[in-house]
Design a protein around this motif. Structure first.
Motif, PDB file in Angstrom:
ATOM      1  N   ARG A 129      10.771   2.466   9.393  1.00 56.51           N
ATOM      2  CA  ARG A 129      10.208   2.405   8.039  1.00 56.51           C
ATOM      3  C   ARG A 129      10.508   1.060   7.399  1.00 56.51           C
ATOM      4  NH1 ARG A 129      12.766   6.003   3.806  1.00 56.51           N
ATOM      5  NH2 ARG A 129      11.864   5.276   1.880  1.00 56.51           N
ATOM      6  N   GLU A 151      13.192  -0.131  -0.546  1.00 58.54           N
ATOM      7  CA  GLU A 151      11.854  -0.540  -0.955  1.00 58.54           C
ATOM      8  C   GLU A 151      11.916  -1.723  -1.925  1.00 58.54           C
ATOM      9  OE1 GLU A 151       7.736   1.523  -2.564  1.00 58.54           O
ATOM     10  OE2 GLU A 151       9.485   2.759  -2.098  1.00 58.54           O
ATOM     11  N   MET A 184       7.736  -1.870   5.952  1.00 56.88           N
ATOM     12  CA  MET A 184       7.799  -2.370   4.579  1.00 56.88           C
ATOM     13  C   MET A 184       8.008  -3.889   4.563  1.00 56.88           C
ATOM     14  SD  MET A 184       9.869   0.509   2.362  1.00 56.88           S
ATOM     15  CE  MET A 184      11.400   0.362   3.246  1.00 56.88           C
ATOM     16  N   THR A 185       8.834  -4.383   5.465  1.00 52.35           N
ATOM     17  CA  THR A 185       9.131  -5.824   5.487  1.00 52.35           C
ATOM     18  C   THR A 185       7.914  -6.628   5.925  1.00 52.35           C
ATOM     19  OG1 THR A 185      11.410  -5.257   6.074  1.00 52.35           O
ATOM     20  CG2 THR A 185      10.736  -7.545   6.353  1.00 52.35           C
ATOM     21  N   THR A 243      12.802  -5.002   0.106  1.00 52.87           N
ATOM     22  CA  THR A 243      11.719  -5.552   0.935  1.00 52.87           C
ATOM     23  C   THR A 243      10.551  -6.053   0.093  1.00 52.87           C
ATOM     24  OG1 THR A 243      10.880  -3.285   1.202  1.00 52.87           O
ATOM     25  CG2 THR A 243      12.306  -4.142   2.929  1.00 52.87           C
ATOM     26  N   SER A 244      10.204  -5.323  -0.945  1.00 53.94           N
ATOM     27  CA  SER A 244       9.027  -5.721  -1.734  1.00 53.94           C
ATOM     28  C   SER A 244       9.227  -7.050  -2.456  1.00 53.94           C
ATOM     29  CB  SER A 244       8.679  -4.616  -2.739  1.00 53.94           C
ATOM     30  OG  SER A 244       9.759  -4.427  -3.640  1.00 53.94           O
ATOM     31  N   ASN A 248       4.769  -5.853   5.616  1.00 57.96           N
ATOM     32  CA  ASN A 248       3.781  -5.851   4.532  1.00 57.96           C
ATOM     33  C   ASN A 248       4.218  -6.740   3.368  1.00 57.96           C
ATOM     34  OD1 ASN A 248       1.775  -4.118   5.610  1.00 57.96           O
ATOM     35  ND2 ASN A 248       3.096  -2.360   5.223  1.00 57.96           N
ATOM     36  N   ALA A 249       5.535  -6.816   3.134  1.00 59.44           N
ATOM     37  CA  ALA A 249       6.024  -7.634   2.012  1.00 59.44           C
ATOM     38  C   ALA A 249       5.921  -9.126   2.310  1.00 59.44           C
ATOM     39  CB  ALA A 249       7.470  -7.260   1.706  1.00 59.44           C
ATOM     40  N   LYS A 270      -2.466  -3.282   4.176  1.00 59.73           N
ATOM     41  CA  LYS A 270      -1.219  -2.551   4.386  1.00 59.73           C
ATOM     42  C   LYS A 270      -1.184  -2.044   5.831  1.00 59.73           C
ATOM     43  CE  LYS A 270       0.711  -2.841   0.339  1.00 59.73           C
ATOM     44  NZ  LYS A 270       1.988  -3.546   0.161  1.00 59.73           N
TER      45      LYS A 270
END
Length: 1206
Positions: free
Chosen positions: A827, A791, A831-832, A794-795, A834-835, A847
């Protein structure tokens, strides 16, 4: 039938045979033992001893000299020694010559009994002649008689005969005749091979005695003689007189040398001859070595023959048993009768005694007053009893033995006895039960049937006690349940397979023979409801694996599920199956996957159409999540795992198989108006599918077919988790390099927490050192250990898009992302995506979920524009795009299957057409395919747009065409100037070039996977500036040659122009015969269009396509003439259009004709740059005039290229 054998036994009973003691003494030349022999025993060994004493020895040692003195002293008091010495004094060389002459004479006369060279006319019978003859004549008499018998044996073609000979029958001269025989064989071994002599002696009276004496005097020949007799023997010895005589002779030999008896028996089995001899030798051995507790040699030997892997031996011995039974009357001298009697005695020897001191409970005795009560088997007898049962099964089932009444009675008493609660006892009960099923004819009277029922009831009652006491989890209780279920579902063939599997042999059991047992089971012992209720209460097998053999509760549940007994009687089985799946370990038990499959079928398919609700319940989502507790979170995976990896993989297999079966049965379920619940997408998102598959990959040997089954389900339902690049990447991550990295792993690398990584990322605008150090340490961790950092990684990707971030950080993040992709791809992708969304002020970022991205994969490309010029992050974006395009295909296919039947009735009613019910389904399929094609082509078009340089890049002079030329110049120019070199390097190493390479790789994969995408994209068209890039960068672009003729045939002028431009680049890249034919077609089409296009369209078509003709000529010089003619023709058409306006165009046409006729004269002009580029004011010219100048320029370029050889 055994008359000949009896005669041989009786004819030799009065004779003195060599004892085992004497034979062993001769073998070892033990003089002390020989001295202890009695005179009659010593008399038999004189021929060898005399030769030993008189002949010069090879052993010159002192010890042998002393032994020789003892032998001489031993022989000194024996009168018969003188006659043997006289025999040894004969000229054996002359004797052998005469014998050879006689053999030749007999051969010429055809074996007739004419004049004998060895023996002249006999005045009296052989016996009298022998008595009155001296030693030389005695040798000749015996040799003549022996050769006659041997000749007759060789001519008999295997048929046995009995030769009456006075010389071998007279009891007075037997010993003298034996002496002569032994001396002859010893002195003339080439004339009288001992095996041939032994074969001949079988055909005379007292042959066995002579044979034993002969072998005793040549003890080293024992094995040779035995093997020769066996090899020449009959396959079935008790069927003929010769076979019985041969068997008895070999038995006498083995009695003389008992130490070799078992070796001789091995020869019998090896040659598959004389089965009676093998049994007889075993009986002799069994009598000599009595062992009351252990399994006898007879049981082991016969069991080995019938249950071994050699089918030839099994058939041979089975024939012996069958033939022995076919004889009208078996006597006690029959080997088969003796074998059966011995086996029966052994069986009766271990039977429990009636009403022994161990009294059975009073209540049981009162309940069954007519039944004989047997006490339990002794523990030391259980193994022997099991061996006997298997042997009798083999004798009856394989060899066809029909038991006598006595044998049947004793067998039944043994089978219904009660063993102690040990593993061997469990095995004995299982064998007894299967034997009762296999040979129901053993139960013939009502009393015997009652005895069997009582014993079966005892089995049911004692099953739990046996399992708890013996420690064997696979007890006979499961077998009883299984058989009961088979009887209820009338699966008699399954019962037969079960019986054969338990007994360990393939025997023929007629299904009709099970009818009585079926009645007893289904009506008296186990009704179907009792079976079902009992099965659910059976505890699951703890740590179930393939190491636990035998019949387990899982076998019973599997059969009950197949027969739908649980749903019929409304018994819930879901909890039992869930508990058993949780209690599994490696190696995987082979019954688990079939159990899951049949359970899924029982959930989806009702037991009967009349009762559609009669189905089992599926496992709940919460129960499934409990299995994966500890894996989902990712932290300390190994510590938090409560269930084994086997249980998790089996539940994953259950979910995937359930969803696949649900889609496959959509039509059937809709027809029944049933809609079983599908597992939610949120549940699937929480299961670490890729992590589990990776774990399974390392356990393929222990998991059997589970790994391949999971891969099949993944490829069908989750194709985005089966990308080839990912598998290749995994090989790199899990290979030798990974082991080396683990060796370099320090405590510092382990100590970095996700929080520290977040702090380091926050400091990126100021300092890059800390984040670089932490990222480098993280590369040493394994994929599962990286999960907690996913997390944070990616963030913070958006921060890496800012200018000034070192390339090494970007590459390390890409590397870590690819490692994480091997364990948590879905997953990680969400996350990627959205980042990497574009950050717009005052607009809240959306999101996205996994479902959103599967429905619209193009969301991946709606990322921050800076990603398009950041190759490491663009690589990640393209990887996700490829995955979601595949996922979208699977999602839409599944959605189509789910909803097709719901919409079908309303659509049919709306159409109102009879017989066209399939119409809507076909339309939906076509719409889905069209949507997918549009989706893929849109992705390709967006990627191609990314390849175009931005306005800023154009301002710097970067374009695809110039970049391609720079590459070619760097490659081809040997000594470029400094300015060009720097420019080439800048262009080669720029971010745009790297992004273009990544995109071309993805497009290549997409085109190969589905060539229709390439066709669709090129029919749609794209900027022609990209053609040099796509043709050079996408290796699969050659497939465009297949559809370019179709593209040229399109009515739109733009598509025709694009097709010709595309073809020009393809011809340069792929100068193939196919390209030549398509180029020739394009030239012809251009000639045709010249005649039909208007002035405006002619200008619009030929201005962009004329440069393509240069490429055609460069790739294919044979097209030179056609293209030059086309260019002149175009020029003439243009000139005719402007003839009324001006005459300036005529000189151009004239020059074109001259250039075509004499190109060498124009090379100087061609190379003049000012002429080539020309500074004409074309903007003010007429379109036809401009086209003429363009034609002239094209022709000059072609001439320049052809003349200079470029």
């Amino acid at each position: 039938m055994n008359e000949g054998s009896t005669v041989m036994m009786t004819e030799c009973t009065s004779l003195q045979f060599v004892s085992p003691f004497a034979f062993e003494a001769m073998q070892k030349v033990d003089v002390v033992r020989l001295a202890s022999l009695s005179d009659p025993e010593l008399r038999l060994l004189l021929p060898c001893l005399v030769r030993m004493a008189l002949c010069a020895p090879a052993d010159q040692s002192q010890s042998w000299a002393q032994d020789k003195k003892l032998i001489l002293r031993l022989l000194s008091g024996v009168e018969a020694v003188n006659s043997i010495v006289a025999l040894l004094s004969v000229d054996f060389h002359a004797l052998e010559q005469d014998a050879n002459k006689e053999q030749q004479l007999r051969h010429k006369l055809g074996g007739g009994t004419g004049e004998s060279i060895l023996v002249s006319q006999l005045q009296h019978g052989l016996t009298l002649e022998f008595e009155h003859s001296d030693s030389p004549r005695r040798l000749r008499l015996v040799l003549s008689e022996l050769l006659a018998i041997m000749n007759k044996v060789s001519e008999s073609s295997g048929e046995f005969f009995f030769k009456s000979s006075e010389l071998f029958e007279s009891p007075v001269y037997l010993e003298e005749a034996a002496d002569v025989l032994c001396i002859l064989q010893a002195e003339l071994p080439s004339l009288l091979p001992i095996v041939d002599v032994a074969e001949a002696l079988l055909h005379v009276r007292n042959g066995a005695w002579f044979l034993c004496l002969l072998v005793a005097n040549v003890p080293d020949s024992f094995n040779e003689v035995c093997r020769g007799l066996i090899k020449n023997g009959e396959r079935q010895d008790e069927e003929s007189l010769g076979g019985r005589r041969r068997t008895d002779a070999l038995r006498f030999l083995c009695k003389m040398n008992p130490a070799q008896a078992l070796k001789v028996r091995g020869m019998v089995v090896e040659e598959c001859h004389l089965p009676g001899l093998g049994v007889a030798l075993t009986l002799d051995h069994t009598k000599n070595e009595v062992n009351e507790d252990g399994v006898s040699d007879l049981v082991c030997f016969v069991s080995g023959l019938l249950l071994g892997t050699n089918a030839k031996v099994r058939t041979w011995f089975g024939t012996f048993i069958r033939n022995g039974q076919q004889r009208k009357r078996e006597t006690s001298s029959s080997v088969l009768w003796q074998m059966r009697r011995q086996l029966l005695l052994e069986l009766m020897g271990i039977l429990p005694t009636v009403r022994s001191t161990r009294i059975v409970e009073e209540a049981d005795v009162e309940m069954e007053p007519n039944v004989s009560v047997y006490s339990g088997l002794k523990e030391e007898h259980v193994v022997k009893a099991s061996a006997l049962l298997r042997l009798y099964c083999a004798l009856m089932g394989i060899a066809g033995l029909k038991p006598t009444e006595e044998e049947a009675e004793q067998l039944l008493q043994l089978m219904t006895s009660r063993p102690p609660a040990t593993p061997a006892g469990v095995r004995f009960v299982s064998l007894s039960f299967c034997m009762l099923l296999a040979f129901s004819t053993l139960v013939s009277t009502p009393e015997q049937e009652q005895l069997m029922v009582v014993w079966l009831s005892w089995m049911i009652k004692e099953e739990a006690y046996f399992e708890s006491t013996s420690g064997v989890s696979a007890s006979f209780g499961e077998m009883l349940l299984l058989v009961a279920m088979y009887f209820h579902s009338n699966q008699l063939s399954a019962i037969i397979d079960l019986v054969c599997s338990t007994l360990g042999m393939k025997i023929v059991i007629k299904p009709s023979s099970l009818s009585r047992m079926k009645t007893i089971f289904t009506q008296e012992i186990f009704t179907e409801q009792v079976v079902t209720a009992h099965a659910v209460r059976v505890p699951v097998t703890s740590n179930l694996s393939a190491n636990i053999t035998g019949f387990l509760p899982i076998h019973c549940i599997y059969q009950l599920l197949r027969s739908r007994s649980f749903t019929k009687h409304k018994v819930s089985i879901k909890d039992w199956i869930y508990r058993q799946l949780c209690e599994t370990s490696t190696p995987l038990h082979p019954q688990l996957l079939p159990l899951i499959d049949v359970y899924i079928n029982s959930i989806l398919t009702p037991a009967s159409k009349s009762n559609p609700e009669a189905t089992n319940q599926p496992v709940t989502e919460q129960e499934i999540l409990n299995i994966f507790q500890g894996v989902i979170g990712g932290d300390n995976i190994r510590l938090n795992q409560r269930f084994s990896i086997t249980a998790q993989l089996l539940v994953l297999y259950y979910i995937l198989s359930y969803e696949e079966a649900l889609l496959a049965n959509t039509k059937t379920l809709a027809a029944m108006q049933r809609k079983p619940k599908s597992y939610s997408s949120s549940l699937m998102d929480q299961i670490p599918i890729k992590f589990l598959i990776r774990q399974a990959q390392g356990l393929q040997q222990e998991l059997g077919g589970l790994h391949s089954a999971l891969l099949r389900l993944l490829a069908t339902n989750y194709p985005h988790l089966c990308i080839v690049d990912d598998w290749i990447c995994e090989e790199e991550i899990t290979g030798t390099d990974a082991l080396l990295r683990r060796m370099l792993l320090t405590n510092n690398a382990k100590n970095h927490s996700p929080e520290q990584l977040q702090e380091a990322f926050s400091a990126v605008p100021v300092s890059h050192t800390e984040v670089m150090q932490i990222l480098e340490h993280l590369t040493l961790l394994s994929a599962s250990e990286l999960i907690p950092y996913a997390e944070v990684l990616t963030s913070n990707m958006n921060q890496l898009l800012n200018s000034g971030v070192p390339r090494r950080i970007l590459q390390t993040v890409n590397k870590l992302w690819m490692v994480l992709n091997t364990v948590m791809p879905r997953r990680l992708w969400v996350m990627t995506v959205n980042a990497l969304q574009p950050s717009i002020k005052f607009v809240r970022q959306q999101k996205y979920t996994q479902n959103d991205l599967m429905i619209d994969p193009l969301i991946v490309l709606r990322c921050d524009q800076r990603v398009h010029r950041c190759p490491p992050l663009m690589d990640i974006t393209l990887h996700m795009l490829n995955g979601y395009l595949l996922a979208s295909k699977a999602y839409l296919s599944a959605h189509l299957k789910e909803t097709a039947e719901q919409d079908r009735p309303s659509q049919n009613n709306t159409l109102g057409l009879v017989g066209q019910t399939d119409g809507p389904e076909v339309t939906r399929e076509e719409l889905k395919n069209a949507l997918l094609a549009a989706q893929d082509s849109a992705a390709v078009q967006i990627l191609l747009e990314i390849c175009l340089p931005t306005e800023e890049e154009k301002a710097k002079g970067i374009s695809p065409d110039t970049m391609l030329r720079n590459i070619q110049s760097v490659i081809t120019t040997s000594t470029p100037n400094q300015g060009m070199e720097e420019g080439g390097e800048d262009n080669l190493l720029c971010n745009l070039r790297e992004v273009q390479c990544l995109i071309c790789c993805l497009l290549h994969q997409m085109y190969i996977a589905d060539p229709n995408i390439a066709k669709l994209v090129h029919f749609q068209g794209y900027p022609c500036e990209l053609l040099p890039l796509t043709v050079a960068g996408i290796p699969s672009m050659h497939i465009c040659l297949d559809f370019i003729p179709e593209l040229i045939a399109q009515p739109e002028l733009e598509k025709q122009i694009f097709a010709i431009q595309l073809l020009s680049h393809l011809c340069i890249q792929y100068a193939l015969p196919k390209s030549l034919s398509v180029a020739r077609l394009a030239v012809n089409v251009m000639g045709t269009l010249l005649t039909v296009l208007t002035q405006a369209k002619r200008y619009a078509f030929f201005m962009p396509t004329l440069p393509s003709l240069v490429s055609f000529c460069r790739a294919f010089p044979p097209l030179y003439e056609d293209i030059m003619s086309l260019l002149i023709q175009i020029g003439q058409v243009c000139a005719s259009d402007v003839a009324t306006q001006t005459r300036d165009i005529d000189p151009i046409i004239t020059r074109l004709q001259q250039i075509k006729e004499k190109p060498s004269g124009w090379t100087g002009i061609c190379k003049d740059p000012s002429y080539k580029n020309g500074s004409r004011d074309t903007g003010s010219m007429d379109p036809d005039v401009q086209l003429c100048y363009c034609i002239e320029s094209t022709v000059i370029e072609i001439i320049n290229m052809s003349v200079s050889g470029i």
